[in-house]
Design an enzyme around this catalytic site. Structure first.
Site, PDB file in Angstrom:
ATOM      1  CG  HIS B 123      -1.898   0.986   1.416  1.00 29.09           C
ATOM      2  ND1 HIS B 123      -1.628   2.282   1.783  1.00 29.09           N
ATOM      3  CD2 HIS B 123      -3.244   0.915   1.266  1.00 29.09           C
ATOM      4  CE1 HIS B 123      -2.764   2.966   1.844  1.00 29.09           C
ATOM      5  NE2 HIS B 123      -3.751   2.161   1.530  1.00 29.09           N
ATOM      6  CG  ASP B 200       0.884  -2.162   6.248  1.00 25.51           C
ATOM      7  OD1 ASP B 200      -0.035  -2.152   7.101  1.00 25.51           O
ATOM      8  OD2 ASP B 200       0.755  -1.671   5.108  1.00 25.51           O
ATOM      9  CD  GLN B 203      -6.537  -4.174   4.428  1.00 27.69           C
ATOM     10  OE1 GLN B 203      -7.500  -4.869   4.777  1.00 27.69           O
ATOM     11  NE2 GLN B 203      -6.702  -2.922   4.022  1.00 27.69           N
ATOM     12  CE  LYS B 226      -6.995  -0.011   6.483  1.00 29.74           C
ATOM     13  NZ  LYS B 226      -7.835   0.652   5.490  1.00 29.74           N
ATOM     14  CB  CYS B 366      -3.698   3.396  -1.511  1.00 29.28           C
ATOM     15  SG  CYS B 366      -4.891   4.682  -1.187  1.00 29.28           S
TER      16      CYS B 366
END
Lengths: 155, 414
Positions: B123, B200, B203, B226, B366
Site C-alpha cells: 500500500h 504493516d 489488513q 479497520k 492506494c
C-alpha cells in the site's frame, strides 16, 4: 429499485459514445496538449488540440483509460467543441461544470453542449461527477495554458 | 460447506438500513470497518463521565482518564502479545506508525548505499515513506516481486534481502491480492542479514490472531478503524531496545523529561513518541474494539471469513467473465477479493452494485505500483468481515449477474 435507476445514468447515447468514442486518437500535430489524471480512481486522459490562426479548434483528439462515464464524456466533449473558437469552447466547459453541479443555465447554453448535455443526469450520482468533468477540465486547462504541463493531476 | 454465521449482526445498527431501496450489504471492510454499539457507547461514556487530559492532572477525572487510556494500551498489548505495554505507541493509524519508523529509525540508521526492501504489493503508506527516505539518504529501494498466482515470491525475497539491507518493510496481509505474507519467515531472513523488519498490519490485525513476539517483527503498525475502533487512532509496536535508541518523532508537551532553555531530555517509553494531547477517546474506543474482537475470538473471526471465501471464491473464479486477482485457491486467499468484469470498468461495476445495495470499492486501492505491475488501471474489490454472511456473498453474486446483464444486453432504450 435495483438497476432500474442506472437507466438514467447509462442512457443509450452515453453507452454509444463509450462503445464508439469519437475522436479517440492522438493528433500528429497539435498546439495545446495536456494529460490529466483522476488520482482517486486512476482514470487518465491525454487531450490534444490543434488551434488554427483564428483560434478555432481545427482538430481535437483524446486517448487514455477510464470508465464508461469518463470515456463517453470525453467523446461527447470532443464532438461538441470541434470547430468552435477558443472562447466558445471555454464557455461550454464552464456551462458543463455548472450543469453537473446543479447551477442553472439558459436552455441555449445547454443546447450548445449537444449530446454532452445528457450528462446532467450525473447529478444523481455524486461519486461519479468527477468522471464526467475530467474531459472538460482537460479542455479548459489545455486551452488556458499554452505550454500545459504534461502530467498534472486533477484532484 | 456452508459458512456458519457469527451471531453479531445485532451489534452493528448501521448494517440494518436500506441503500437505494435495497438492504445494505457492506463489503468495503478493507477500507474501513463498521463499529459495534459497544465501541460507540464507550466513546459517549468516556466523554460524558471520565473526560480529562491524561498524565498531567492531580484531580480525580484526570486520574480516571489516564487509567482508561493506559488500560487501552494494555488491551492492545495483550491483543498483539507484545512483551510490555511500553512497546505500544498510540498513533493516528498505520500510515502514522510507518512514517514514525521511517523518519526516526530510518533517519538515524540509513546511510548512502544502504538498501531498503519492500514488496510490489505494498500500500502507498508502506511504500512512499521508504521511497522518500531512500531518495533523501541516497539509499536503494528494492521490490520483492510476486509468483504467478499472486503470492509474495519468497525466492525473490531471499535474493533481494542481502547484507546491504537495513530495513525490510512488508504488509502482513495485502489489501489487493488477498494473501497473508509469511512475516515470520521474512523476519528470520531479515535478521540473518542484520536488517530490521517492519510489518504493516493494517489488513491483518483486524482479521487474524497476531503475535508480534512469535512473528519476531521489530515494528508492527496497524489502524483502529479497520478493526472496528474509531478513526484517527492506531498503534505502533516496537521492540523496546529499538524504541529506546530512536530519536523522538515530534516535539512538544507530554514527550519531555526536562526542558532547559537550550536543550531537553525525553520522557520514558512510550511517552517519548506521544507528543501533545493524544486521541484519548480514540484509544478508549480502540480498547473496546479489542475487547469485542477478543470476546468473539480472533481464531473464530478468521475461520468465519475463511468459510465465506471457501464458498464465494470458487464461484467467482468459475465465472468466465470475471478476472479474480491473487491466488484462486481459497485456502490461500483472505476475505479481500479484487476482481474485474471483462468489458466493464470497475467504477461502473461499483455504481451498479451500489444500486443493488452492495457497497464495494473500485480504484487503484492506494497501490499504483502494484496496478502497473499487474498491467491494470483499477479493480473492483469486495472485502468481508465478521458480520458479513454467506447471504451477503450471495447478494454480491446476484448483483454481479444483473450488472453484467445490464451492461452487456440491457442497453436501455431511452
Amino acid at each position: 429499485m435495483g438497476l432500474s435507476k442506472l437507466n438514467s445514468l447509462y442512457r443509450e447515447v452515453i453507452l454509444d459514445h463509450a462503445d464508439h468514442p469519437r475522436h479517440k486518437h492522438d493528433l500528429q500535430t497539435s498546439t495545446n496538449t495536456i494529460t490529466l489524471k483522476n488520482p482517486t480512481c486512476g482514470d487518465v486522459i491525454n487531450l490534444s488540440i490543434k488551434l488554427d490562426d483564428q483560434d478555432q479548434i481545427a482538430d481535437i483528439g483524446f486517448s487514455g483509460d477510464g470508465c464508461t462515464i469518463s470515456q463517453s464524456s470525453a467523446s461527447m466533449m470532443t464532438d461538441a467543441v470541434m470547430g468552435k473558437d477558443k472562447e466558445t469552447a471555454l464557455r461550454m466547459a464552464k456551462t458543463f461544470s455548472d450543469m453537473v453541479m446543479g447551477t442553472k443555465h439558459p436552455q441555449a447554453d445547454l443546447d450548445e453542449l449537444g449530446d454532452a448535455a445528457i450528462l446532467s443526469s450525473i447529478m444523481s450520482f455524486p461519486a461519479r461527477i468527477k468522471c464526467a468533468t475530467l474531459a472538460w477540465w482537460a479542455l479548459q486547462r489545455a486551452l488556458l495554458e499554452e505550454d500545459a504541463p504534461t502530467d498534472e493531476e486533477e484532484a | 460447506m456452508a459458512a456458519k454465521n457469527l451471531d453479531v449482526r445485532q451489534d452493528f445498527p448501521i448494517l440494518d438500513q436500506k441503500v437505494n431501496d435495497e438492504q445494505l450489504v457492506y463489503l468495503d471492510n478493507a477500507a474501513t470497518a463498521q463499529r459495534p454499539t459497544a465501541v460507540t457507547d464507550s466513546l459517549v461514556h468516556f466523554y460524558q463521565t471520565d473526560n480529562a487530559n491524561v498524565h498531567r492532572g492531580v484531580h480525580t477525572l484526570a486520574e480516571r482518564a489516564t487509567e482508561d487510556y493506559e488500560n487501552a494500551r494494555r488491551k492492545v498489548q495483550k491483543f498483539i502479545n507484545a512483551a510490555e505495554p511500553e512497546e505500544v505507541i498510540f498513533t493516528k493509524g498505520t500510515t502514522d506508525g510507518l512514517n514514525l519508523v521511517a523518519s526516526t529509525y530510518g533517519e538515524a540508521n540509513i546511510q548512502a548505499g544502504d538498501e531498503i526492501v519492500i514488496s510490489i504489493m505494498e500500500h502507498h503508506s508502506n511504500l512512499i515513506p521508504w521511497q522518500q527516505l531512500a531518495i533523501k539518504k541516497h539509499a536503494t529501494l528494492k521490490y520483492i516481486g510476486l509468483t504467478a498466482d499472486g503470492e509474495l515470491d519468497m525466492a525473490d525475497a531471499a535474493a533481494k534481502i542481502t547484507d546491504k539491507t537495513k530495513i525490510v518493510a512488508i504488509a502482513h496481509a495485502s489489501n489487493v491480492m488477498g494473501v497473508i505474507n509469511p512475516l515470520a519467515e521474512l523476519a528470520k531472513l531479515a535478521h540473518q542479514h542484520d536488517a530490521i523488519i517492519v510489518g504493516d498490519g493494517a489488513q491483518a490485525a483486524p482479521h487474524l490472531p497476531v503475535d508480534v513476539q512469535a512473528l519476531d517483527v521489530d515494528f508492527y503498525a496497524f489502524s483502529g478503524h479497520k478493526m472496528m475502533g474509531p478513526t484517527g487512532i492506531g498503534a505502533l509496536y516496537g521492540k523496546r531496545a529499538l524504541l529506546e535508541a530512536m530519536p523522538p518523532y515530534q516535539y512538544g508537551g507530554e514527550m519531555i523529561d526536562f526542558v532547559h532553555q537550550q536543550d531537553s531530555t525525553w520522557a520514558q517509553l512510550p511517552y517519548k513518541f506521544e507528543a501533545g494531547t493524544q486521541n484519548i477517546a480514540g484509544a478508549v474506543g480502540l480498547g473496546t474494539a479489542v475487547d469485542y474482537l477478543t470476546s468473539v475470538g480472533m481464531t473464530n473471526v478468521e475461520a468465519h471469513e475463511q468459510a465465506i471465501v471457501d464458498y464465494l471464491l470458487p464461484k467467482l473464479v468459475a465465472d468466465p467473465d470475471l478476472e479474480v486477482y491473487g491466488p484462486h485457491d481459497p485456502a490461500k486467499h483472505t476475505g479481500v477479493i479484487a476482481f474485474n468484469v471483462k468489458g466493464i470498468h470497475p467504477h461502473d461495476i461499483a455504481t451498479a452494485l451500489d444500486m443493488e445495495g452492495v457497497a464495494v470499492r473500485a480504484g487503484h486501492h492506494c497501490a499504483q505500483p502494484l496496478m502497473t505491475y499487474l498491467g491494470l488501471v483499477a479493480t473492483a474489490r469486495a472485502s468481508f468481515y465478521l458480520y458479513n454472511t454467506q447471504q451477503d456473498a450471495d447478494r454480491l453474486l446476484v448483483a454481479l449477474a444483473e450488472t453484467k446483464e445490464f451492461f452487456n444486453h440491457g442497453a436501455v432504450k431511452a
